[in-house]
Design an enzyme around this catalytic site. Sequence first.
Site, PDB file in Angstrom:
ATOM      1  N   LYS A 172       8.120 -31.100 -61.992  1.00 52.28           N
ATOM      2  CA  LYS A 172       8.034 -29.642 -62.051  1.00 52.28           C
ATOM      3  C   LYS A 172       6.888 -29.076 -61.228  1.00 52.28           C
ATOM      4  O   LYS A 172       6.191 -28.150 -61.624  1.00 52.28           O
ATOM      5  CB  LYS A 172       7.929 -29.155 -63.509  1.00 52.28           C
ATOM      6  N   HIS A 198       8.620 -39.305 -58.841  1.00 51.92           N
ATOM      7  CA  HIS A 198       7.572 -38.736 -59.697  1.00 51.92           C
ATOM      8  C   HIS A 198       6.659 -39.839 -60.214  1.00 51.92           C
ATOM      9  O   HIS A 198       5.810 -39.587 -61.079  1.00 51.92           O
ATOM     10  CB  HIS A 198       8.195 -38.014 -60.899  1.00 51.92           C
ATOM     11  N   SER A 230       6.857 -25.082 -67.273  1.00 50.77           N
ATOM     12  CA  SER A 230       8.095 -25.424 -66.580  1.00 50.77           C
ATOM     13  C   SER A 230       8.705 -26.709 -67.130  1.00 50.77           C
ATOM     14  O   SER A 230       9.924 -26.828 -67.291  1.00 50.77           O
ATOM     15  CB  SER A 230       7.828 -25.571 -65.078  1.00 50.77           C
TER      16      SER A 230
END
Length: 296
Positions: free
Chosen positions: A48, A108, A138
Amino acid sequence: MAVKEPLPRLPLKLVCGCPLIQYFAENYAQVEKFQARPDDLLISTYTKSGTTLLSEVTEMLYCDGDIGKCGRDTIVNRVPFIELAIPGLGTGAELAAQTPSPRILKTHLPVQLLPESFWENNCKMIYKARNPKDVAVSFYNFHLISRVHPEPGTWPEFLENFMAGNVSYGSWYSHVKDWWEKAQTYSNLLFLFYEDMLEDPRREICKVAKFLGKDQSAEVLEKIVHHTSFKQMKVNSKVNYDGVHPLIVDNNIAPFMRKGIVGDWKNNFTVAQNEKFDEEFERQMLGTTLRFRTSI
């Protein structure tokens, strides 16, 4: 194979001390053996943090601003997510292996879990960081629509877990600090900030173009700026996750591309939560040269 029923929301599973989505953790042995290629570009972020935007920017630079080429498929297929693993849908590593060079890949993963082949091949990497308050908001909203994650609980419960690093990919603090430290010694790593890209997208896109050796005309750069604006991305079915199966990511609950702003945390944090978060931020970031903006 296909997804025929909602994915069960499973608890996180530790991989080398880092909590990961259980589906991803169970496939990590395959990811660890992933074979990077010397001409790969890896986009890395804590989740995010504007990953999809950066993916589309780099794709457009690779395609010299040709919107038609960028629209050939969804961003999920054009930029393989190397640790992705969803039952019935294959894995990101398998998709990447089938993708012709030069590849743009995304992850990620914290720096210590990145497959060694990326370092061995001296691959170019771009890391993009975002202020943790907006990341937390988020991330919480993404949990509501993404079934690969555990149930998030209430916002106060989720915020406590986020601050403690008890969310997928672990501590935001460790993630950004470790990648920042790597950027000080690994010359093929460009470190960017989400807030900078929203403040002046043309300037940041020019940084990316220079890093990639992609000289572009002013006309092409303006086309990329326009095409990758939040307004355009939100209605672009190739990037807004409309095509992802609703049993995995349900855009009917809330859109994947929600606001795309800096400072939304102000609409979610209580005064007490903000004070506690600031104290923890100061403690965790003590000694680092990293600086973040929570408004622009």
